[in-house]
Design an enzyme around this catalytic site. Structure first.
Site, PDB file in Angstrom:
ATOM      1  N   HIS A 119       0.146  -6.523  -0.144  1.00  0.00           N
ATOM      2  CA  HIS A 119      -0.662  -5.688   0.742  1.00  0.00           C
ATOM      3  C   HIS A 119       0.113  -4.503   1.314  1.00  0.00           C
ATOM      4  O   HIS A 119       1.300  -4.585   1.585  1.00  0.00           O
ATOM      5  CB  HIS A 119      -1.221  -6.527   1.884  1.00  0.00           C
ATOM      6  N   ASP A 120      -0.588  -3.390   1.441  1.00  0.00           N
ATOM      7  CA  ASP A 120      -0.109  -2.185   2.128  1.00  0.00           C
ATOM      8  C   ASP A 120       1.060  -1.501   1.429  1.00  0.00           C
ATOM      9  O   ASP A 120       1.767  -0.698   2.043  1.00  0.00           O
ATOM     10  CB  ASP A 120       0.282  -2.502   3.587  1.00  0.00           C
ATOM     11  N   GLY A 137       4.973  -7.049   1.040  1.00  0.00           N
ATOM     12  CA  GLY A 137       4.086  -6.157   1.762  1.00  0.00           C
ATOM     13  C   GLY A 137       4.787  -4.948   2.348  1.00  0.00           C
ATOM     14  O   GLY A 137       5.966  -4.986   2.689  1.00  0.00           O
TER      15      GLY A 137
END
Length: 262
Positions: A119-120, A137
């Site tokens: 994520h991200d 992440g």
């Protein structure tokens, strides 16, 4: 559009002139551009966009919620650029609201079997992840970086443009552009000279980078003074300027070093 009769396309999905193979599932928030090929057994869910001409091989899962106990991925996206090759069993997750709500992958990348983008993350253009490379992440990966097989990139790290990470390396701090890092924990071992030559960098550019690297990581005195000396001596080199800009933009962060720590 060519869709195999066993594929499931949920209402709300936007599909261009693409090819959807057997037993694929495309969720209602997905947008697929022209020329995309989903080979078979591919799952794409959430607010996910896949750029033109990207090829996704069997058993990939793209756009599922992040592996984050405090977030289910609602309101966040995964955006994958054009012309990527995503091989079998690759996973890429949507962002988190706290992390900017977006995982973005650039154009022309090659993501080999079993690699993972969390994520991200922000992944540049023409990036290569070899088999089993795992990216935590919030990681930023620059253009044309190469991550070796089974390496692990700790969350929030930055990998500079044209950097090389060796197989099975454990990366816990930032890697400057054009550098090579190997080991567990990974340490700088020099420049990514093979990659620079393959990408057409001039002999003069590589010479300047080598000299600046030695001054930064093997010179006398404290790192701050060495940094200023490189800034003054190689002000005309755009490649060295890229390294300095990378360092300056992460002054409060941990920077991977070579033979010494200041």
């Amino acid at each position: 559009m060519k869709v195999h009769p066993t594929a499931i396309i949920e209402d709300g999905a936007e599909i261009g002139d693409a090819e959807i193979g057997p037993y694929c599932r495309v969720g209602p928030g997905v947008r697929i551009h022209d020329g995309v090929v989903l080979k078979s057994h591919v799952v794409i869910d959430g607010e996910t966009e896949i750029g033109a001409r990207t090829q996704v091989y069997s058993f990939c899962v793209l756009g599922e919620p992040p592996q984050h106990l405090g977030c289910n991925g609602e309101g966040a996206r995964l955006v994958i650029g054009a012309g990527n090759i995503i091989r079998e069993h690759v996973t890429m997750h949507r962002g988190t609201i706290a992390g900017g709500a977006l995982t973005r992958v650039g154009d022309g990348g090659f993501f080999m079997v079993g690699s993972h983008i969390a994520h991200d993350c922000r992944v540049g253009d023409k990036v290569i992840l070899a088999n089993g490379a795992a990216v935590g992440g919030h990681v930023h990966i620059g253009d044309q970086a190469f991550l070796g097989g089974m390496c692990a990139i700790h969350q929030h790290c930055r990998i500079g443009d044209h950097a090389f990470v060796g197989g099975c390396a454990a990366v816990t701090s930032d890697i400057i552009p054009f550098a090579s890092a190997v080991g567990n924990h990974a340490r700088l071992v020099g420049l990514n000279v093979v990659g620079l030559k393959r990408r057409g960098f001039s002999r003069a550019a590589i010479h300047d980078l080598r000299a600046a690297y030695r001054m930064l990581f093997s010179g006398e005195g404290v790192f701050k003074d060495r940094l200023e000396a490189v800034r003054e001596k190689y002000s005309a080199s755009p490649e060295v300027a890229c390294v300095l800009e990378f360092i300056d933009s992460g002054k409060a962060r941990s920077l991977m070093t070579a033979a010494r720590e200041d």
